[in-house]
Scaffold this motif. Structure first.
Motif: not given
Length: 638
Positions: A269-279
């Motif tokens: 439910l994070s739309n890709g930001i929980m484990f994003a590859l940048n900040d």
């Protein structure tokens, strides 16, 4: 090599020391491993022997999105329920677990802690605020009005439009008193070696509706936990940035000498930001070395599944994985304010995140996503019910009724997105291999990642990596062999020889037989490209993989008219020793086991029979429950 026990034998067998039939030659070989050891296999035993089951994520009426929606059960009600007592549900129905939990973690939301109590009773400070008064009136009406008000409260909080008057902060009586009572309730019900009540909370970070929540778990008791108050998301005393949560955790340990860890949940439910590859919270800047090290230090686990969907993988990421469709939630973020796009999946699904972690390790020397697996319910009724025949829903409006499966849960008309009650899943427990049922024993197992998740059933799983012989699976002392010749789930391997893996699973004594055990491998090649492969390593029956390498389905004994199933197919236990046939000592890799049950009725099938309703064709009625072990990582030497 598959192994079989009759049901009667399986129920009698030790969970740690399975009694496996073996021929004389194998018995002689196994005995050789113990020559020169004490005759008693239990003498000088230092490894974990107990598998404990519990919930790491659950809410009472003290969380605004629970109490506002009609939940009345309070922390002490929940602890009584979790340890096996019958209680009355929020809608007046009697409810009891089939088996008590071994441990429980009540994780109330940090932001607005204590505010829902004041909203519902119409405290003067609440009624003086326009939003507060509106929420009080809606919650007082109950039913659909309270449900919608609860949804609106979450949406306004996530979008930063909630009144400051409703964002209670530390130092306010309502906030501080609530925290003290939560800690005291845990202490009252904590019964070392019998039932462990851990102290915990949920850090509720939302950025424009995208979920970044973490559950923060304490190893400690009230003497340390009450020296602090939980860290918030909302300013002025809080922050949505995980870096600031990690600073709070470091400060807590420095101040008290205690120990805490953080568990991300619902990356789906994070739309890709929980484990994003940048900040993503800092202008998409590249992660610096400090970030990678700090994340690895504080976040050793991830909640791989819960009532709001499974986060292991997705068919678009794992097209060759026939089990990738399990309880899929892939339409939007937490508050349904933004639709999900396919490219978001790669940095929120757990398997792909593990692969990205290997790529970081190869390029930067640090793996920020070295994550073991836990389960969690995220139930907002105060009732963690994990088996399909006893599911009391995720929210009060979802407690058993004729209409709960087909009722709309949440939606966004502008985006054309909505979902219904039937799409919630029965959540699974966290299983912990611990030396004792205490706060310290459970926390230490979590820190070393010797834990696994199931989707509901209490399947027992052992998973070791090391240097095992094929006959080791026939040994009566699997744990002793595993620890003496390898590392358990959550551990690390190195070397130049292909590792072998010892894996064993025993079905839930009151549940369904097992279909198969798979070992999922992920790796990164010398070009930095990541890969994965699913290996069926042991299975029930005489099935043979086809030309495509796929194992035929185990079959289906489900009778939806009852509903029930029979254990005429599958096996009570499965185990094997498996060696990676494609091992490359130069490649970073991980391996984890996935245990699949035979098909069984889903909770919606029980609703159909008990309420005599015809479910629409879209409603899933059959499931295949499973367990996921924490990975074992391989790192090339040098």
């Amino acid at each position: 090599m598959a192994m079989h026990l009759t049901l009667a034998t399986a129920l009698a067998v030790s969970l740690t020391l399975p009694a496996l039939a073996q021929d004389t030659a194998s018995a002689d070989n196994a005995a050789g491993d113990l020559r020169g050891q004490p005759y008693s296999p239990n003498a000088n035993r230092g490894f974990p022997t107990r598998v404990l089951f519990g919930d790491t994520h659950v809410h009472s009426a003290l969380s605004a999105d629970a109490g506002g929606g009609g939940t009345t059960l309070m922390p002490r009600d929940m602890y009584r329920f979790a340890r096996g007592e019958q209680v009355t549900s929020n809608t007046g129905q009697p409810v009891m677990l089939e088996r008590p939990f071994d441990f429980y973690m009540l994780t109330e939301h940090t932001d607005g802690m204590g505010v829902i109590t004041d909203i519902k009773k119409g405290a003067p400070n609440i009624m003086a605020d326009a939003q507060g008064k509106k929420f009080h009136e809606a919650f007082a009406k109950g039913g659909d009005d309270a449900k919608q008000a609860s949804i609106d409260l979450i949406a306004q909080f996530s979008q930063g439009t909630l009144s400051q008057a409703l964002l209670y902060q530390p130092g306010m009586p309502g906030y501080d008193n609530t925290w003290r009572d939560l800690v005291q309730a845990a202490e009252e019900f904590n019964d070392p070696h019998v039932f462990t009540a851990m102290i915990a909370y949920e850090w509720t970070s939302l950025t424009e509706g995208n979920n970044l929540h973490r559950n923060v778990i304490f190893r400690d008791g009230p003497e340390r936990a009450l020296q602090v108050v939980p860290f918030l998301m909302a300013p002025p005393m809080g922050s949505p940035d995980p870096r600031d949560l990690w600073k709070w955790m470091q400060s807590y340990e420095d101040k008290t000498g205690g120990d805490v860890l953080a568990i991300p949940h619902n990356p789906n439910l994070s739309n890709g930001i929980m484990f994003a590859l940048n900040d993503t919270l800092n202008n998409n800047a590249p992660f610096d070395r400090e970030y990678l090290q700090t994340r690895q230090q504080w976040e050793k686990l991830v909640e791989i599944g819960q009532t709001k969907g499974d986060s292991e993988t997705h068919p678009m990421l794992s097209p060759t994985d026939e089990f990738a469709e399990y309880e899929r939630w892939d339409w939007a973020n937490l508050d349904v304010s933004e639709a999900k796009t396919p490219e978001m999946l790669a940095t929120e699904m757990v398997r792909n995140t593990l692969k990205n972690g290997l790529a970081f390790e190869q390029s930067d020397g640090i793996n920020p996503f070295k994550l073991g697996f836990v389960g969690g319910s995220d139930i907002h009724t105060g009732l963690t019910t994990q088996l399909d025949n006893n599911f009391f829903g995720a929210f009060t409006w979802m407690e058993p009724s004729k209409t709960r499966a087909t009722s709309v849960a949440k939606g966004n008309a502008d985006l054309g997105i909505s979902y219904k009650g039937w799409q919630y899943a029965t959540p699974g427990p966290t299983a912990v291999w611990a030396t004792e049922n205490t706060r310290a024993g459970i926390f230490d197992a979590m820190e070393r990642r010797e834990v696994y998740a199931t989707t509901g059933p209490r399947i027992t799983v052992r998973f070791f990596g090391g240097d095992f012989a094929a006959d080791d699976i026939k040994h009566r002392e699997l744990a002793r062999i595993g620890y003496s010749k390898g590392v358990p789930m959550g551990g690390d391997l190195a070397g130049s020889d292909a590792p072998s893996f010892l894996v064993y699973a025993l079905r839930d004594p009151i549940g369904a037989n097992l279909d198969r055990i798979q070992i999922i491998k992920g790796w990164v090649d010398t070009n930095g490209e990541t890969h994965e492969k699913i290996h069926d390593v042991v299975w029930a029956g005489d099935r043979t993989p086809g030309d495509d390498g796929k194992l035929p389905a185990v079959g289906n004994t489900v009778d939806l008219s009852i509903p029930s199933w029979t254990n005429d197919i599958g096996r009570a236990e499965l185990g094997t020793v498996w060696t990676d046939p494609e091992f490359d000592p130069s490649q970073h890799a991980f391996y984890y086991a996935r245990v699949i049950e035979i098909p069984t009725p889903r909770w919606t099938a029980y609703d159909a029979v008990r309420f005599d309703v015809d479910m629409p064709d879209e409603v899933k009625m059959i499931t295949q429950e499973r367990a996921y072990t924490s990975p074992i990582w391989y790192t090339p030497e040098g």
